[in-house]
Every structure is written in structure tokens, then in C-alpha cells.
Design a protein around this motif. Structure first.
Motif, PDB file in Angstrom:
ATOM      1  N   ASN A  42      -3.143  -1.343  -6.196  1.00 56.60           N
ATOM      2  CA  ASN A  42      -4.346  -0.527  -6.278  1.00 56.60           C
ATOM      3  C   ASN A  42      -4.032   0.899  -6.710  1.00 56.60           C
ATOM      4  OD1 ASN A  42      -7.193  -0.144  -5.781  1.00 56.60           O
ATOM      5  ND2 ASN A  42      -6.559   1.159  -4.105  1.00 56.60           N
ATOM      6  N   ARG A  79      -6.135   3.389  -6.448  1.00 57.70           N
ATOM      7  CA  ARG A  79      -6.847   4.346  -5.598  1.00 57.70           C
ATOM      8  C   ARG A  79      -5.895   4.908  -4.546  1.00 57.70           C
ATOM      9  NH1 ARG A  79      -9.640  -0.127  -6.957  1.00 57.70           N
ATOM     10  NH2 ARG A  79     -11.830   0.043  -7.625  1.00 57.70           N
ATOM     11  N   GLY A  80      -5.891   6.208  -4.407  1.00 62.23           N
ATOM     12  CA  GLY A  80      -5.000   6.854  -3.450  1.00 62.23           C
ATOM     13  C   GLY A  80      -3.618   7.146  -3.986  1.00 62.23           C
ATOM     14  N   SER A 131      -4.283  -5.254  -3.055  1.00 59.64           N
ATOM     15  CA  SER A 131      -3.071  -5.626  -3.780  1.00 59.64           C
ATOM     16  C   SER A 131      -2.951  -7.139  -3.757  1.00 59.64           C
ATOM     17  CB  SER A 131      -1.821  -4.970  -3.182  1.00 59.64           C
ATOM     18  OG  SER A 131      -1.540  -5.457  -1.884  1.00 59.64           O
ATOM     19  N   GLY A 165      -0.110   2.959  -3.655  1.00 57.60           N
ATOM     20  CA  GLY A 165       0.219   1.554  -3.700  1.00 57.60           C
ATOM     21  C   GLY A 165       0.965   1.214  -4.982  1.00 57.60           C
ATOM     22  N   CYS A 219      -2.826  -1.140   6.520  1.00 63.40           N
ATOM     23  CA  CYS A 219      -1.968  -1.238   5.342  1.00 63.40           C
ATOM     24  C   CYS A 219      -1.809  -2.712   4.982  1.00 63.40           C
ATOM     25  CB  CYS A 219      -0.624  -0.556   5.575  1.00 63.40           C
ATOM     26  SG  CYS A 219       0.233  -1.111   7.045  1.00 63.40           S
ATOM     27  N   THR A 276      -6.312  -6.259   1.606  1.00 60.67           N
ATOM     28  CA  THR A 276      -6.592  -4.833   1.519  1.00 60.67           C
ATOM     29  C   THR A 276      -6.761  -4.253   2.912  1.00 60.67           C
ATOM     30  OG1 THR A 276      -8.129  -3.152   0.642  1.00 60.67           O
ATOM     31  CG2 THR A 276      -9.076  -5.241   1.350  1.00 60.67           C
ATOM     32  N   ARG A 317      -8.186  -0.746  -1.219  1.00 59.05           N
ATOM     33  CA  ARG A 317      -6.753  -0.565  -1.513  1.00 59.05           C
ATOM     34  C   ARG A 317      -6.134  -1.946  -1.711  1.00 59.05           C
ATOM     35  NH1 ARG A 317      -4.192   2.399   3.153  1.00 59.05           N
ATOM     36  NH2 ARG A 317      -2.388   2.614   1.776  1.00 59.05           N
ATOM     37  N   THR A 330       0.806  -1.214   0.000  1.00 60.91           N
ATOM     38  CA  THR A 330       0.000   0.000   0.000  1.00 60.91           C
ATOM     39  C   THR A 330       0.841   1.268   0.000  1.00 60.91           C
ATOM     40  OG1 THR A 330      -0.187  -0.270   2.400  1.00 60.91           O
ATOM     41  CG2 THR A 330      -2.031  -1.045   1.053  1.00 60.91           C
TER      42      THR A 330
END
Length: 573
Positions: A562, A564-565, A546, A568, A383, A461, A544, A5
């Protein structure tokens, strides 16, 4: 291959692999880096759950890094403090930290590197600095008034110069660097690698960390309920805990074996959901269709109700995953959304029924009590890291807790304690009751997937109660739809809020569904027409995830991360 992450954890793990370390060396090095660079999501005061399958082992194992409740953490004590639930922040919510010892145990038994070399990456980022994440800066800004007014030791560390740090500022934590250095140096005179790691474990369990923690939490401080309380954790609690290994639980879905940790986690809820969906036709479990989304949500609501009614130990899971129980529960998948909390009954016990409290603080059907106003929003997240190596070792670990906002920073240590006890109930009749020396139930829930007798997918996640909910659509897309992992991660997802929140103040939202708007208006309208209370959020807002894996048919390793954010990353060669 490695996926995590945070890009620095991925880079660390990959650096270890490039230098000849195995997946376990890499995961431990990356895991300690996560404690430094995602301090709002995990820390040394937290816990972890891991699943791994060593190439030399016949079957997967659970890495158990969940510490228990302290010996003085009794229901009677918390009630005497005027509490009806365990607070969501403050030292009364702290279980014994389990993550550090778990990483050390894994390195001792399955790694090859020296501890000092593994810790060197995290020590460097703590001592010399790392760019602060935008999400970490936002978290600090949100709790800055609490730090300034109440948690002054947290303000000293996280508000350098009295101001909220900006995203991208180079942030240093010299106290944490010294703690990690003390672990690396503890066994410098020992004769073997194993003895050096054992010396580090002893230092963590009985040395300055344990003593400083006991002395610090004895001072009353503000908790999320608004009251001021002293903590109850002691150095003896540190000394009594050892991380270790357990046998996992499994179920078969579409010919593949899915592996989870036991009912001290929420993991078996994913196994139940998969087992409920397994016999259904493919078009009824497609998350991109209104019927599929509805069916998935209803299956999750049943599985999560069973979680909250029965989980706490493994004794209930065998019956929950039995064909008879599953057939009875599958018959409850109705065409319309359920607005009730519906746990199943087991042959030897009635379901425990926690208070059903709406987010507005009102109780349902006379149960529960209105919640108390929050003293700052101190909820954190989690995380994740996955690693697979050239030898076929594969591991998935979800660390969490010890967030910078979970309790006041212990100044000599540079970190805070966790808050996992908030997932227990102050009710002795609950299977997840607060009990001294017992593990609280955790939301941490990585996953392995096996083909035959070997593991070929490791995934997970952050996300609290959503961890298994977000993994379910990913697994359905991969194991039913034939998607690759990156496409399955990128695809829009959804989850239900119609379960009892594992985090203080333990609310329940009947029929609630949250979905990324990329799922489309047809799905949203279809869910609403079936009676769901739908909230549409941003196109890239949920999850999130992975994963890493082994494609044995082509002789390749793979990883997926991922988007998103935008933090990651997956890497490998």
C-alpha cells in the motif's frame, strides 16, 4: 515475496527467505519486528489472527492468537467498578496476550529456523534502535499529557528526556530487547529445536513476563472512561492460554473460494457481503460507479449488522451463509440508503440489539447511555504481513493490540497490554458478552483466496471495523474486474460508518459513508442522492492493504503493498 505495513518487517522477511528460510520462518521474524517498529499499532501484549496454507497441507488453517478474558473479568466486577461498557484503554480492557505464543506455535510446527535466529532481527531493532515512524511520533505527542500526568511508566519510555521524540529519531527499547532475549535463551540446553521453542513458550506463559504483568496491573490507573481501576489479569491467566489452529470458514465467489477465520472474528461478514453480491451483474458491483458504490455499502451494512447481532461464536454462521438467509437479505438491498440498523433474524434466536449511540453521545430510541468524555484519545490501529515462498507456502497475518497508548507501560517489559475486551458487552444476553475464559470477538481479519484446492492469494489490512470493508472493493476489482493486486490496492476506496463501532465508546453513525475523493464527484453526488451521508477525505487516506500470491499459469510469485502512509513495502525475487 513478502509484503508488510512497515519496510523493516518486509526486509526482515525477505532476508529470511534469501537465507533459505520458508514463509513461516519469514512471517514470524517479520511479525516480531512489527512489534518493535510499529509500537503504536501492535506489541507483545496484543493478539493476532493468521490464515495460511502450507504446501504440505491439503487445506488452509487458521492461526488462532486471540487470548481470552481473564478469569476475574466478570460482568459483575466491571459493573461494580461503575462501568457500563469495557473501557477502551487501561488494564481492565486487556485480554490475555496471544500474539507471542501464536508466533512461537507457528514457528514450532511449520518453520525451520531456530528461534534465536528468528528473533535476532527484532532484538537488534529493540536494543540498537530503529527510526521512529512519523505516525508513531504523532501518537506519542497526542497522548503525552496522559503519560506525563497519569501513566508515568509510559512517559519514562516514550518521552525520553521528557520530550516527545521526533519522526526519524533512533528509538531504543532495551527492556523489550531483554524480554525477547529471554525467550531466545530459555531453551539453550534443550536437545531439539522443538524443545527449545517449547521452553520459550513456557518462559512466556509462566516466567517473568506473567509475574511482572500481574504485579503491575494490580495498581489502579487511569482508564479511558476517566476512572481509576486496577486490572484483573494474573499470571495464572498467562499459564492457562495456548495458541493453536482452527478450521476456517469459506464461501465461493465467482468461482473462487474465499477463506476467513470464524465468527470470533469479523471475517464471516466479508463472506456474507461477497455472497450477497455474487449473483448481481458486474456493473452493479463496480465500486467506481454510483450504483456500485451504493450496492457495496448497503451489502456491508447488512453483513455488519449481522456481525453485531450474532457473531461471537460459529453457531450462527451456517445459517447466515445459507441460500435462504442470503436471498432474504439480498432483497433488502434497496435503491435508497438505509438509515436503520437492520440485522437478520435466525431460526433459533432473535438478533441481539446493542445500544445505538451516536458519536455525539446521544442514544437512539431510548437505548444506551451517553458516553463519558475521553481521557485522551488512546485508540490505536493494526499492522499486517503476507509472505509466500518458492515451495508454495503462503501466509497472511494481522497482528494488533498492545499499543503503546493502550495502557501504562510495564517497565520491566517495555510494552503495554492490549484492549481487545472493549469489543465485548457487559450484557449476558449478547453473543459477544464479556465472559471469563472466553475469547472476545476481534476485528482482525486476514483473507485467503483459492483456485481449486490451492491458495493463490493472501491479503489483509489494518483498520479495525474497516478491515473487511477495504478488502471487499479490492477483491471485487481483482475477481470481477480482472485487475492485478497492486492496481486494486492503489484504486480509491470507501467504507460505511453505519455499523456499531467495535471500539469504545461503541458508537453508530446511521447512513455514514467515508470515501477517498479520487472516487470522484459523480460517485459522491450519486451516493448523496440515494440518501447516504458522505464524507470525502484525502485522495490516499483509506486502507493499508497488502497482498502476496502465486501465478501458477506463469510460474511466478507476486506481492503488492500500500502506498498510503509511505511505509508499507513489497519485496522479493
Amino acid at each position: 515475496m513478502a509484503a508488510a505495513t512497515h519496510w523493516l518487517a518486509t526486509g526482515t522477511a525477505q532476508a529470511v527467505l534469501e537465507r533459505g528460510g520458508n514463509a513461516f520462518d519469514a512471517a514470524v521474524a517479520g511479525g516480531f519486528v512489527l512489534q518493535v517498529v510499529e509500537p503504536h499499532l501492535n506489541g507483545p501484549g496484543g493478539d493476532l489472527v493468521g490464515l495460511f496454507h502450507a504446501a504440505s497441507d491439503e487445506s488452509p488453517r487458521v492461526l488462532m492468537g486471540q487470548g481470552p478474558a481473564p478469569q476475574r473479568a466478570t460482568i459483575e466486577h466491571y459493573r461494580s467498578e461503575g462501568l457500563d461498557t469495557v473501557p477502551g484503554a487501561g488494564a481492565l480492557a486487556a485480554a490475555v496476550p496471544g500474539a507471542v505464543d501464536a508466533w512461537l506455535v507457528l514457528l514450532r510446527d511449520y518453520g525451520t529456523w531456530e528461534l534465536a535466529d528468528v528473533l535476532d532481527f527484532a532484538i537488534g531493532y529493540a536494543r540498537d534502535g530503529h527510526p521512529l515512524l512519523a505516525s508513531a511520533a504523532a501518537t506519542i505527542e497526542r497522548v503525552a499529557p496522559l503519560f506525563r500526568d497519569e501513566w508515568h511508566t509510559s512517559a519514562d519510555l516514550w518521552l525520553p528526556g521528557g520530550r516527545v521524540p521526533r519522526a526519524g529519531d533512533v528509538f531504543r527499547n532495551p527492556a523489550l530487547a531483554r524480554v525477547l532475549e529471554s525467550l531466545a535463551q530459555a531453551g539453550h540446553s534443550a536437545d531439539s529445536r522443538r524443545d527449545r521453542i517449547e521452553a520459550a513458550r513456557s518462559e512466556w506463559q509462566t516466567g517473568s513476563v506473567a509475574r511482572a504483568t500481574e504485579a503491575f496491573v494490580a495498581r489502579p490507573h487511569r482508564h479511558s472512561t476517566g476512572g481509576r481501576h486496577a486490572g484483573v489479569i494474573t499470571a495464572d491467566d498467562f499459564a492457562a492460554f495456548s495458541a493453536g489452529y482452527e478450521e476456517p470458514l469459506t464461501t465461493v465467489f465467482r468461482g473462487r473460494r474465499v477463506v476467513k477465520a470464524g465468527a470470533w472474528t469479523q471475517g464471516p461478514a466479508l463472506l456474507e457481503a461477497l455472497a450477497l453480491l455474487d449473483p448481481l451483474p458486474d456493473d452493479r458491483i463496480d465500486p467506481a460507479t454510483p450504483e456500485g458504490a451504493h450496492t457495496i455499502i448497503e451489502a456491508l451494512k447488512l453483513a455488519l449488522a449481522d456481525r453485531d447481532a450474532h457473531f461471537g461464536d460459529d453457531s450462527a454462521v451456517a445459517e447466515i451463509l445459507s441460500p435462504a438467509f442470503l436471498t432474504e437479505r439480498r432483497a433488502q438491498l434497496a435503491p435508497e440508503a438505509s438509515h436503520e440498523w437492520r440485522p437478520g433474524s435466525l431460526s433459533d434466536r432473535a438478533p441481539y440489539r446493542p445500544p445505538l449511540v451516536h458519536p455525539d453521545g446521544t442514544s437512539v430510541a431510548g437505548t444506551g447511555e451517553p458516553t463519558v468524555g475521553r481521557a485522551g484519545d488512546t485508540r490505536g490501529d493494526t499492522c499486517h504481513i503476507d509472505v509466500v515462498d518458492r515451495w508454495g507456502n503462503i501466509i497472511s497475518v494481522t497482528p494488533s493490540g498492545g499499543w503503546l497508548q493502550s495502557s501504562p507501560t510495564i517497565p520491566e517489559l517495555g510494552f503495554a497490554l492490549g484492549t481487545r475486551l472493549q469489543m465485548t458487552w457487559l450484557d449476558e444476553t449478547s453473543p459477544a458478552a464479556l465472559r471469563p475464559g472466553a475469547r472476545p470477538r476481534t476485528t482482525l481479519s486476514p483473507t485467503l483466496v483459492m483456485t481449486g484446492d490451492r491458495t493463490d492469494i493472501a491479503m489483509g489490512t489494518p483498520g479495525g471495523d474497516q478491515q473487511d470493508q477495504w478488502q471487499l472493493p479490492m477483491l471485487l476489482r481483482m475477481l470481477v474486474g480482472g485487475w492485478d493486486a497492486q492496481a486494486a490496492i492503489d484504486a480509491p476506496t470507501l467504507h460505511t460508518t453505519a455499523m456499531i463501532d467495535s471500539f469504545w465508546p461503541r458508537t453508530w453513525t446511521p447512513a455514514g459513508v467515508v470515501m477517498e475523493d479520487r472516487l470522484g464527484e459523480e460517485v459522491a453526488a450519486g451516493l448523496r442522492s440515494r440518501g447516504h451521508d458522505v464524507t470525502q477525505v484525502g485522495p490516499w487516506a483509506l486502507g493499508r492493504l497488502s497482498a502476496v500470491g502465486i501465478d501458477r499459469s506463469r510460474g511466478l510469485l507476486w506481492a503488492a503493498a500500500n502506498p498510503r502512509g509511505m511505509q508499507g513495502y513489497a519485496a522479493g525475487r
